[in-house]
Design a protein around this motif. Structure first.
Motif, PDB file in Angstrom:
ATOM      1  N   ARG A  54       0.769  -1.248  -0.085  1.00 15.75           N
ATOM      2  CA  ARG A  54      -0.077   0.144   0.081  1.00 15.75           C
ATOM      3  C   ARG A  54       1.006   1.202  -0.068  1.00 15.75           C
ATOM      4  NH1 ARG A  54      -4.855   0.188   3.962  1.00 15.75           N
ATOM      5  NH2 ARG A  54      -5.315   1.878   2.590  1.00 15.75           N
ATOM      6  N   GLU A  55       0.267   2.238  -0.719  1.00 11.61           N
ATOM      7  CA  GLU A  55       0.913   3.609  -0.724  1.00 11.61           C
ATOM      8  C   GLU A  55       0.520   4.350   0.403  1.00 11.61           C
ATOM      9  OE1 GLU A  55       1.361   4.987  -4.561  1.00 11.61           O
ATOM     10  OE2 GLU A  55       2.356   3.382  -5.307  1.00 11.61           O
ATOM     11  N   PHE A  56       1.310   5.402   1.053  1.00  9.00           N
ATOM     12  CA  PHE A  56       0.624   6.295   1.944  1.00  9.00           C
ATOM     13  C   PHE A  56       1.396   7.760   1.979  1.00  9.00           C
ATOM     14  CE2 PHE A  56       3.139   3.200   4.331  1.00  9.00           C
ATOM     15  CZ  PHE A  56       3.916   3.806   5.059  1.00  9.00           C
ATOM     16  N   CYS A  57       1.045   8.672   2.500  1.00 10.79           N
ATOM     17  CA  CYS A  57       1.787   9.880   2.616  1.00 10.79           C
ATOM     18  C   CYS A  57       1.786  10.200   4.024  1.00 10.79           C
ATOM     19  CB  CYS A  57       0.916  10.890   1.777  1.00 10.79           C
ATOM     20  SG  CYS A  57       1.839  12.538   1.691  1.00 10.79           S
ATOM     21  N   ILE A  58       2.885  10.714   4.586  1.00  8.75           N
ATOM     22  CA  ILE A  58       3.109  11.230   5.985  1.00  8.75           C
ATOM     23  C   ILE A  58       3.748  12.846   5.595  1.00  8.75           C
ATOM     24  CG2 ILE A  58       4.175  11.158   7.988  1.00  8.75           C
ATOM     25  CD1 ILE A  58       4.599   8.345   7.662  1.00  8.75           C
ATOM     26  N   GLY A  59       2.857  13.717   6.154  1.00  7.61           N
ATOM     27  CA  GLY A  59       3.159  14.822   5.793  1.00  7.61           C
ATOM     28  C   GLY A  59       3.430  15.134   4.102  1.00  7.61           C
ATOM     29  N   GLY A  60       4.442  15.349   3.553  1.00  9.93           N
ATOM     30  CA  GLY A  60       4.640  15.647   2.129  1.00  9.93           C
ATOM     31  C   GLY A  60       5.737  14.361   1.507  1.00  9.93           C
ATOM     32  N   VAL A  61       5.535  13.459   2.440  1.00 11.79           N
ATOM     33  CA  VAL A  61       6.710  12.268   1.850  1.00 11.79           C
ATOM     34  C   VAL A  61       5.644  10.872   1.378  1.00 11.79           C
ATOM     35  CG1 VAL A  61       8.243  10.614   2.375  1.00 11.79           C
ATOM     36  CG2 VAL A  61       8.240  12.821   3.335  1.00 11.79           C
ATOM     37  N   TRP A  62       5.695  10.511   0.237  1.00 12.43           N
ATOM     38  CA  TRP A  62       5.039   9.429  -0.271  1.00 12.43           C
ATOM     39  C   TRP A  62       5.896   8.332  -0.084  1.00 12.43           C
ATOM     40  CZ3 TRP A  62      -0.022   8.644  -1.140  1.00 12.43           C
ATOM     41  CH2 TRP A  62      -0.874   9.660  -1.192  1.00 12.43           C
ATOM     42  N   GLN A  97      -1.790  10.029   5.215  1.00 11.60           N
ATOM     43  CA  GLN A  97      -3.029   9.913   4.277  1.00 11.60           C
ATOM     44  C   GLN A  97      -2.788   8.690   3.177  1.00 11.60           C
ATOM     45  OE1 GLN A  97      -3.022  13.406   1.566  1.00 11.60           O
ATOM     46  NE2 GLN A  97      -4.248  12.164   0.017  1.00 11.60           N
ATOM     47  N   TRP A  98      -3.797   7.690   3.239  1.00  8.56           N
ATOM     48  CA  TRP A  98      -3.664   6.613   2.514  1.00  8.56           C
ATOM     49  C   TRP A  98      -3.947   6.901   0.981  1.00  8.56           C
ATOM     50  CZ3 TRP A  98      -1.240   2.413   4.193  1.00  8.56           C
ATOM     51  CH2 TRP A  98      -1.146   2.237   5.672  1.00  8.56           C
ATOM     52  N   ALA A  99      -3.182   6.336  -0.070  1.00  8.68           N
ATOM     53  CA  ALA A  99      -3.643   6.226  -1.398  1.00  8.68           C
ATOM     54  C   ALA A  99      -4.755   5.528  -1.658  1.00  8.68           C
ATOM     55  CB  ALA A  99      -2.542   5.956  -2.475  1.00  8.68           C
ATOM     56  N   ALA A 100      -5.660   5.647  -2.514  1.00  7.29           N
ATOM     57  CA  ALA A 100      -6.629   4.778  -2.670  1.00  7.29           C
ATOM     58  C   ALA A 100      -6.149   3.485  -3.311  1.00  7.29           C
ATOM     59  CB  ALA A 100      -7.517   5.424  -4.056  1.00  7.29           C
TER      60      ALA A 100
END
Length: 85
Positions: A15-23, A80-83
């Motif tokens: 799964r892909e996710f974002c923490i702050g501005g880091v994907w 934030q989780w990617a779809a």
């Protein structure tokens, strides 16, 4: 057990996710070493920690991640989780 029935982060692999501005992309599980049992400056030796991890998560806790896109993150940055595909 102390309420640990599974390591939820192990369900995040691929799964892909974002923490702050880091994907990031969670790429694989991380096996814990015995360092979690060692005494530190203000923490007593705790061999039961690794026993608990072995019994409940096959000694896995945490993930290896790949940086997809660099950016800035700080303590308290939202996740934030990617779809899912």
């Amino acid at each position: 057990s102390a309420g640990l029935s599974e390591a939820v982060e192990l369900t995040w692999i691929d799964r892909e996710f974002c923490i702050g501005g880091v994907w990031l992309r969670a790429s694989s599980e991380c096996e814990r070493c015995s360092m979690v049992t060692h005494a530190l400056a203000d923490v007593e030796k705790a061999p039961k920690i690794l026993e608990l991890l072995v019994r409940n998560t096959d000694a896995k806790l945490g993930l290896y991640v790949e940086i997809i896109r660099a950016g800035e993150l700080n303590v308290g940055s939202p996740v934030q989780w990617a779809a899912q595909r």
